[in-house]
Design a protein around this motif. Structure first.
Motif, PDB file in Angstrom:
ATOM      1  N   ARG A 102      73.620 121.835 117.263  1.00  0.00           N
ATOM      2  CA  ARG A 102      74.906 122.334 116.648  1.00  0.00           C
ATOM      3  C   ARG A 102      75.741 123.203 117.508  1.00  0.00           C
ATOM      4  O   ARG A 102      76.716 122.965 117.595  1.00  0.00           O
ATOM      5  CB  ARG A 102      74.643 123.153 115.611  1.00  0.00           C
ATOM      6  CG  ARG A 102      75.734 123.763 114.536  1.00  0.00           C
ATOM      7  CD  ARG A 102      75.304 124.659 113.601  1.00  0.00           C
ATOM      8  NE  ARG A 102      74.611 125.749 113.694  1.00  0.00           N
ATOM      9  CZ  ARG A 102      75.165 126.832 113.982  1.00  0.00           C
ATOM     10  NH1 ARG A 102      76.563 126.954 113.986  1.00  0.00           N
ATOM     11  NH2 ARG A 102      74.667 127.877 114.162  1.00  0.00           N
ATOM     12  N   ARG A 103      75.169 124.025 118.609  1.00  0.00           N
ATOM     13  CA  ARG A 103      75.992 124.508 119.419  1.00  0.00           C
ATOM     14  C   ARG A 103      76.643 123.702 120.461  1.00  0.00           C
ATOM     15  O   ARG A 103      77.538 123.782 120.933  1.00  0.00           O
ATOM     16  CB  ARG A 103      74.913 125.551 120.401  1.00  0.00           C
ATOM     17  CG  ARG A 103      74.685 126.789 119.320  1.00  0.00           C
ATOM     18  CD  ARG A 103      73.629 127.815 119.999  1.00  0.00           C
ATOM     19  NE  ARG A 103      73.362 128.726 119.260  1.00  0.00           N
ATOM     20  CZ  ARG A 103      72.500 129.817 119.554  1.00  0.00           C
ATOM     21  NH1 ARG A 103      71.688 129.859 120.410  1.00  0.00           N
ATOM     22  NH2 ARG A 103      72.359 130.929 118.500  1.00  0.00           N
ATOM     23  N   LEU A 104      75.845 122.659 120.914  1.00  0.00           N
ATOM     24  CA  LEU A 104      76.438 121.533 121.677  1.00  0.00           C
ATOM     25  C   LEU A 104      77.625 120.799 121.075  1.00  0.00           C
ATOM     26  O   LEU A 104      78.511 120.472 121.666  1.00  0.00           O
ATOM     27  CB  LEU A 104      75.380 120.525 122.217  1.00  0.00           C
ATOM     28  CG  LEU A 104      74.368 120.973 122.937  1.00  0.00           C
ATOM     29  CD1 LEU A 104      73.342 119.847 123.257  1.00  0.00           C
ATOM     30  CD2 LEU A 104      74.895 121.212 124.356  1.00  0.00           C
ATOM     31  N   ARG A 105      77.339 120.628 119.615  1.00  0.00           N
ATOM     32  CA  ARG A 105      78.466 120.167 118.904  1.00  0.00           C
ATOM     33  C   ARG A 105      79.841 120.899 118.841  1.00  0.00           C
ATOM     34  O   ARG A 105      80.782 120.608 118.717  1.00  0.00           O
ATOM     35  CB  ARG A 105      77.964 119.743 117.773  1.00  0.00           C
ATOM     36  CG  ARG A 105      77.185 118.256 117.603  1.00  0.00           C
ATOM     37  CD  ARG A 105      77.078 117.734 116.166  1.00  0.00           C
ATOM     38  NE  ARG A 105      76.721 118.632 115.066  1.00  0.00           N
ATOM     39  CZ  ARG A 105      75.214 118.721 114.952  1.00  0.00           C
ATOM     40  NH1 ARG A 105      74.551 118.034 115.459  1.00  0.00           N
ATOM     41  NH2 ARG A 105      75.132 119.662 114.078  1.00  0.00           N
ATOM     42  N   LEU A 106      79.607 122.205 118.732  1.00  0.00           N
ATOM     43  CA  LEU A 106      80.623 123.010 118.420  1.00  0.00           C
ATOM     44  C   LEU A 106      81.471 123.230 119.767  1.00  0.00           C
ATOM     45  O   LEU A 106      82.670 123.791 119.662  1.00  0.00           O
ATOM     46  CB  LEU A 106      80.260 124.612 118.079  1.00  0.00           C
ATOM     47  CG  LEU A 106      79.492 124.723 116.641  1.00  0.00           C
ATOM     48  CD1 LEU A 106      78.823 126.040 116.468  1.00  0.00           C
ATOM     49  CD2 LEU A 106      80.655 124.560 115.721  1.00  0.00           C
ATOM     50  N   HIS A 107      80.968 123.060 121.118  1.00  0.00           N
ATOM     51  CA  HIS A 107      81.610 123.142 122.362  1.00  0.00           C
ATOM     52  C   HIS A 107      81.554 121.627 123.016  1.00  0.00           C
ATOM     53  O   HIS A 107      80.906 121.619 124.101  1.00  0.00           O
ATOM     54  CB  HIS A 107      81.200 124.083 123.180  1.00  0.00           C
ATOM     55  CG  HIS A 107      81.134 125.468 122.319  1.00  0.00           C
ATOM     56  ND1 HIS A 107      80.070 126.114 121.731  1.00  0.00           N
ATOM     57  CD2 HIS A 107      82.101 126.338 122.308  1.00  0.00           C
ATOM     58  CE1 HIS A 107      80.572 127.104 121.379  1.00  0.00           C
ATOM     59  NE2 HIS A 107      81.725 127.569 121.699  1.00  0.00           N
ATOM     60  N   PRO A 108      81.998 120.892 122.331  1.00  0.00           N
ATOM     61  CA  PRO A 108      81.788 119.147 122.909  1.00  0.00           C
ATOM     62  C   PRO A 108      82.476 118.889 124.345  1.00  0.00           C
ATOM     63  O   PRO A 108      81.915 118.497 125.201  1.00  0.00           O
ATOM     64  CB  PRO A 108      82.716 118.273 121.944  1.00  0.00           C
ATOM     65  CG  PRO A 108      83.586 119.266 121.244  1.00  0.00           C
ATOM     66  CD  PRO A 108      82.966 120.429 121.377  1.00  0.00           C
ATOM     67  N   PHE A 109      83.755 119.761 124.478  1.00  0.00           N
ATOM     68  CA  PHE A 109      84.309 119.326 126.021  1.00  0.00           C
ATOM     69  C   PHE A 109      83.660 120.253 126.942  1.00  0.00           C
ATOM     70  O   PHE A 109      83.244 119.526 127.966  1.00  0.00           O
ATOM     71  CB  PHE A 109      85.800 119.566 125.865  1.00  0.00           C
ATOM     72  CG  PHE A 109      86.505 118.918 124.854  1.00  0.00           C
ATOM     73  CD1 PHE A 109      87.075 117.499 125.442  1.00  0.00           C
ATOM     74  CD2 PHE A 109      86.989 119.550 123.636  1.00  0.00           C
ATOM     75  CE1 PHE A 109      87.592 116.738 124.325  1.00  0.00           C
ATOM     76  CE2 PHE A 109      87.724 118.625 122.845  1.00  0.00           C
ATOM     77  CZ  PHE A 109      88.061 117.459 123.053  1.00  0.00           C
ATOM     78  N   SER A 110      83.355 121.260 126.676  1.00  0.00           N
ATOM     79  CA  SER A 110      82.530 122.241 127.778  1.00  0.00           C
ATOM     80  C   SER A 110      81.088 121.485 128.164  1.00  0.00           C
ATOM     81  O   SER A 110      80.657 121.462 129.172  1.00  0.00           O
ATOM     82  CB  SER A 110      82.246 123.796 127.578  1.00  0.00           C
ATOM     83  OG  SER A 110      81.818 123.877 126.170  1.00  0.00           O
ATOM     84  N   SER A 111      80.457 121.039 126.925  1.00  0.00           N
ATOM     85  CA  SER A 111      78.976 120.578 127.026  1.00  0.00           C
ATOM     86  C   SER A 111      78.944 119.381 127.860  1.00  0.00           C
ATOM     87  O   SER A 111      78.365 118.955 128.780  1.00  0.00           O
ATOM     88  CB  SER A 111      78.605 120.380 125.428  1.00  0.00           C
ATOM     89  OG  SER A 111      78.553 121.600 124.823  1.00  0.00           O
ATOM     90  N   LEU A 112      80.068 118.260 127.320  1.00  0.00           N
ATOM     91  CA  LEU A 112      80.402 117.160 128.172  1.00  0.00           C
ATOM     92  C   LEU A 112      80.446 117.407 129.641  1.00  0.00           C
ATOM     93  O   LEU A 112      80.253 116.738 130.428  1.00  0.00           O
ATOM     94  CB  LEU A 112      81.284 116.334 127.420  1.00  0.00           C
ATOM     95  CG  LEU A 112      81.448 114.855 128.002  1.00  0.00           C
ATOM     96  CD1 LEU A 112      80.196 113.935 127.870  1.00  0.00           C
ATOM     97  CD2 LEU A 112      82.730 114.238 127.217  1.00  0.00           C
ATOM     98  N   ALA A 113      81.295 118.324 130.068  1.00  0.00           N
ATOM     99  CA  ALA A 113      81.727 118.470 131.332  1.00  0.00           C
ATOM    100  C   ALA A 113      80.502 118.947 132.202  1.00  0.00           C
ATOM    101  O   ALA A 113      80.364 118.327 133.212  1.00  0.00           O
ATOM    102  CB  ALA A 113      82.780 119.545 131.257  1.00  0.00           C
TER     103      ALA A 113
END
Length: 302
Positions: A17-28
């Motif tokens: 859920r935390r990864l989904r809440l910050h998709p752009f920073s996680s993907l970067a």
């Protein structure tokens, strides 16, 4: 046991859920780690594919023993028999090349014929041509035999006709060292990236963590979602790196195929063995979890 599994399931879902809440920073973060991982994977593919390439080249490892001038025919035969007797297990063939025969072979080459005809006498020495067996260490084997044969009476000089083997092994050794250094750099990048990601997450969830502690949450319960966050980041980056490396090999193999065909050989690069890729991926996941543990331990002390 059910309680333990329920806690881990909760931690895993919370990390997702935390990864989904910050998709752009996680993907970067995942892309940065994946790009760093793809480089050593391609390097390992090049190293693995270059080793069998040498066996396809039309050059055999040979040593040439130039005999001293004045060596009689009987002495030449004795040297030939001694080579065959003492080094029979390390060679595949040994032939005597008289200076007259060597002269005729060179004269048959138009590039040498005119220059050699201008010479009065035959300047070439008698020689023994020794072909070595294939081995895992051809350079060391050739050097040992050359050092032994140089001590024999009647042998004036020993020449390694396969100097390319030494150069190739030197290049491959350089690539191995470079890949080792690159692997260390990748580990540092994984640790730094995951450490910083978990630090930001811990600071963002500061109030939530404080409330959880007030209602009795243990330190392991608080830290577990962050460990899963680091491990999931490493896993996703490993899978993406594998995909990027596979995509990069497609155009590279097309170019290498045309290049290799011009030399009459077959050369294509393949990804490293599956077990090596699985081991590397597992190490990245562990590094992600370790970095997350270090970060969350440091930044949740409040």
């Amino acid at each position: 046991m059910k309680r333990w599994l329920r806690h881990h399931r909760y931690a895993l879902l919370l990390a997702l859920r935390r990864l989904r809440l910050h998709p752009f920073s996680s993907l970067a973060n995942i892309v940065v780690i994946a790009l760093m991982l793809a480089v050593p994977i391609l390097g390992a593919a090049i190293l693995q594919s270059s080793q069998p390439l040498a066996r396809q080249l039309s050059v055999t490892p040979e040593l040439t023993l130039f005999l001293a001038s004045g060596t009689s025919a009987d002495q030449q035969q004795a040297l030939l028999q001694r080579v065959q007797a003492e080094s029979g297990e390390e060679i595949t063939d040994a032939q005597l090349l008289p200076r007259e025969q060597a002269m005729r072979q060179l004269q048959a080459d138009p590039a040498w014929a005119q220059a050699l005809n201008a010479l009065g006498d035959n300047p070439l020495p008698d020689a023994l041509i020794v072909t070595l067996r294939d081995s895992d260490t051809p350079v060391q084997q050739a050097r040992q035999l050359a050092e032994t044969w140089r001590q024999w009476p009647g042998v004036e000089h020993v020449q390694m006709d396969s100097e390319w083997v030494r150069r190739l092994e030197t290049l491959l050794s350089f690539i191995r060292v470079g890949l080792g250094m690159l692997a260390v750099a990748v580990a540092v990048v994984v640790l730094a990236t995951v450490f910083n990601t978990v630090r930001l997450q811990a600071l963002t969830q500061r109030d939530e963590i404080a409330v959880a502690r007030l209602v009795g949450a243990t330190e392991s319960f608080v830290r577990r979602p962050f460990l899963y966050l680091g491990a999931l980041t490493g896993l996703a980056a490993s899978l993406l790196a594998l995909l990027l490396a596979w995509l990069a090999l497609v155009p590279l193999n097309t170019l290498l195929g045309h290049f290799a065909q011009s030399y009459g050989i077959h050369w294509s690069m393949q990804l490293p063995a599956t077990q090596d890729l699985l081991l590397a991926g597992a190490l990245v996941v562990v590094l992600g979890a370790v970095a997350a543990r270090l970060s969350v331990t440091r930044h949740t002390r409040f």
